[in-house]
Each structure stands twice: as C-alpha cells, then as structure tokens.
Design a protein around this motif. Structure first.
Motif, PDB file in Angstrom:
ATOM      1  N   ALA A  67      12.647  -1.386  -6.952  1.00  0.00           N
ATOM      2  CA  ALA A  67      11.679  -1.860  -5.964  1.00  0.00           C
ATOM      3  C   ALA A  67      11.831  -1.110  -4.646  1.00  0.00           C
ATOM      4  N   LEU A  68      13.057  -0.846  -4.238  1.00  0.00           N
ATOM      5  CA  LEU A  68      13.278  -0.081  -3.010  1.00  0.00           C
ATOM      6  C   LEU A  68      12.781   1.354  -3.154  1.00  0.00           C
ATOM      7  N   VAL A  93      10.287   2.429  -5.110  1.00  0.00           N
ATOM      8  CA  VAL A  93       8.815   2.395  -5.080  1.00  0.00           C
ATOM      9  C   VAL A  93       8.323   2.226  -3.655  1.00  0.00           C
ATOM     10  N   ALA A  94       8.966   1.347  -2.887  1.00  0.00           N
ATOM     11  CA  ALA A  94       8.565   1.133  -1.502  1.00  0.00           C
ATOM     12  C   ALA A  94       8.770   2.401  -0.672  1.00  0.00           C
ATOM     13  N   ALA A  95       9.875   3.090  -0.881  1.00  0.00           N
ATOM     14  CA  ALA A  95      10.134   4.326  -0.137  1.00  0.00           C
ATOM     15  C   ALA A  95       9.117   5.406  -0.506  1.00  0.00           C
ATOM     16  N   GLY A 103       6.039   4.945  -1.678  1.00  0.00           N
ATOM     17  CA  GLY A 103       4.733   4.556  -1.126  1.00  0.00           C
ATOM     18  C   GLY A 103       4.655   4.808   0.366  1.00  0.00           C
ATOM     19  N   GLY A 104       5.715   4.493   1.084  1.00  0.00           N
ATOM     20  CA  GLY A 104       5.729   4.741   2.524  1.00  0.00           C
ATOM     21  C   GLY A 104       5.646   6.223   2.845  1.00  0.00           C
ATOM     22  N   THR A 105       6.357   7.031   2.083  1.00  0.00           N
ATOM     23  CA  THR A 105       6.321   8.486   2.289  1.00  0.00           C
ATOM     24  C   THR A 105       4.916   9.025   2.009  1.00  0.00           C
ATOM     25  N   TRP A 106       4.268   8.548   0.941  1.00  0.00           N
ATOM     26  CA  TRP A 106       2.919   8.996   0.595  1.00  0.00           C
ATOM     27  C   TRP A 106       1.930   8.634   1.709  1.00  0.00           C
TER      28      TRP A 106
END
Length: 171
Positions: free
Chosen positions: A150-151, A153-155, A157-160
C-alpha cells in the motif's frame, strides 16, 4: 577594525573568566564518595572510595542503612581512600546517604540504593509490544507485506501526479 578586535578580545576574556569561575563546581570525583556497586540487595558487600582525602585515613558512616561505622584507608591506587561495609540483611529498600569524613575534616557523601532484587535477577522485556496497531516486526507477515504494498502504490501515485503537474498537464 581595531574596535572589532577589542570587542572580540573582551568577549573572549569574559568567556574564559566565566569558565574558570564555574570550574570548581564541576570538580567531580575529587569531592565525592564513590559507592560500588551503587545498587545492592540486603546482605551485600559494598566498597567505597574517594580521592578527596588523598593519603589521609577517613571514617565512614553507613548508619543510614544500618551498617554503622567503617574505616577508609589510603590506597596506592591513584591516592584514593578505600573502605568496605556489609549492608545488613534487615535493610529496607530505598536510597541511603553514605558519608566519609577525612582525618583533615573534609566530608564527602555518596548514595547507595538498596533493592529487594539484584540487577541481574530482574526480568528484561522481550519480543514485540502488543499495542493493537501492529508493526513492521509483528507476528503476521501477510499484513506487513500488504502494508508495504500500500505504501509503494501511494508513493508511485504521488510521483506520477507530481510528474504530470511538472510537465504542465492539467490534473
């Protein structure tokens, strides 16, 4: 330039004077009584030493813990005065002040803590803490792996999103 040099010299002298004035307050071992071990169980042997007496003998007083008077004699080791006493088996738990008075009249003190259990017999905690929240080193590796995923995926998505914003794409 000359004014700055005077100001800096004056400041340096003031700092040095303040340091010399406070130096005796931090004298440390020369004015104290070292109690070894500092935490004991009733019935234990205790050794005390001090450098405050130099080559003089000293009278030790462990009456606070119930051990009475003992003698400190000069030692060849760093000119310390050393003595021993035994804590009575009837001693109660607590912190006690041990006093030594040098033959020259100087008085030094140290603290002795009496405990019902020795430091080696005390139980040390082991394992993870059950706080209800879990943790990376918890007992369930599946939940740990899910949290790490989960961490990640969140990282990603934030980078994208930040990359799109930097290119000028409208979000």
């Amino acid at each position: 330039m000359r004014r700055t040099a005077r100001l800096m010299t004056g400041t340096a002298l003031a700092v040095a004077a303040a340091g010399l004035a406070t130096a005796p307050a931090y004298g440390g071992a020369a004015g104290s009584l070292e109690v070894l071990p500092s935490t004991v169980v009733p019935g234990s042997q205790v050794t005390v030493n001090t450098a405050a007496c130099g080559t003089e003998t000293a009278a030790g007083d462990a009456s606070a813990v119930g051990a009475g008077i003992f003698t400190l004699t000069p030692s060849a080791h760093e000119h310390d005065s050393i003595g021993q006493f035994r804590v009575p088996s009837s001693a109660q738990p607590g912190t006690y002040e041990i006093v030594a008075t040098c033959s020259g009249g100087k008085r030094v003190t140290g603290d002795l803590m009496v405990s019902l259990t020795s430091m080696s017999a005390q139980i040390q905690p082991r394992g993870h803490v059950n706080t209800g929240v879990g943790g990376a080193l918890g007992p369930d590796p599946t939940q740990t792996a899910a949290g790490v995923a989960a961490l990640a995926v969140a990282a990603a998505g934030g980078t994208w999103l930040l990359h799109r914003r930097a290119r000028g794409d409208r979000i």
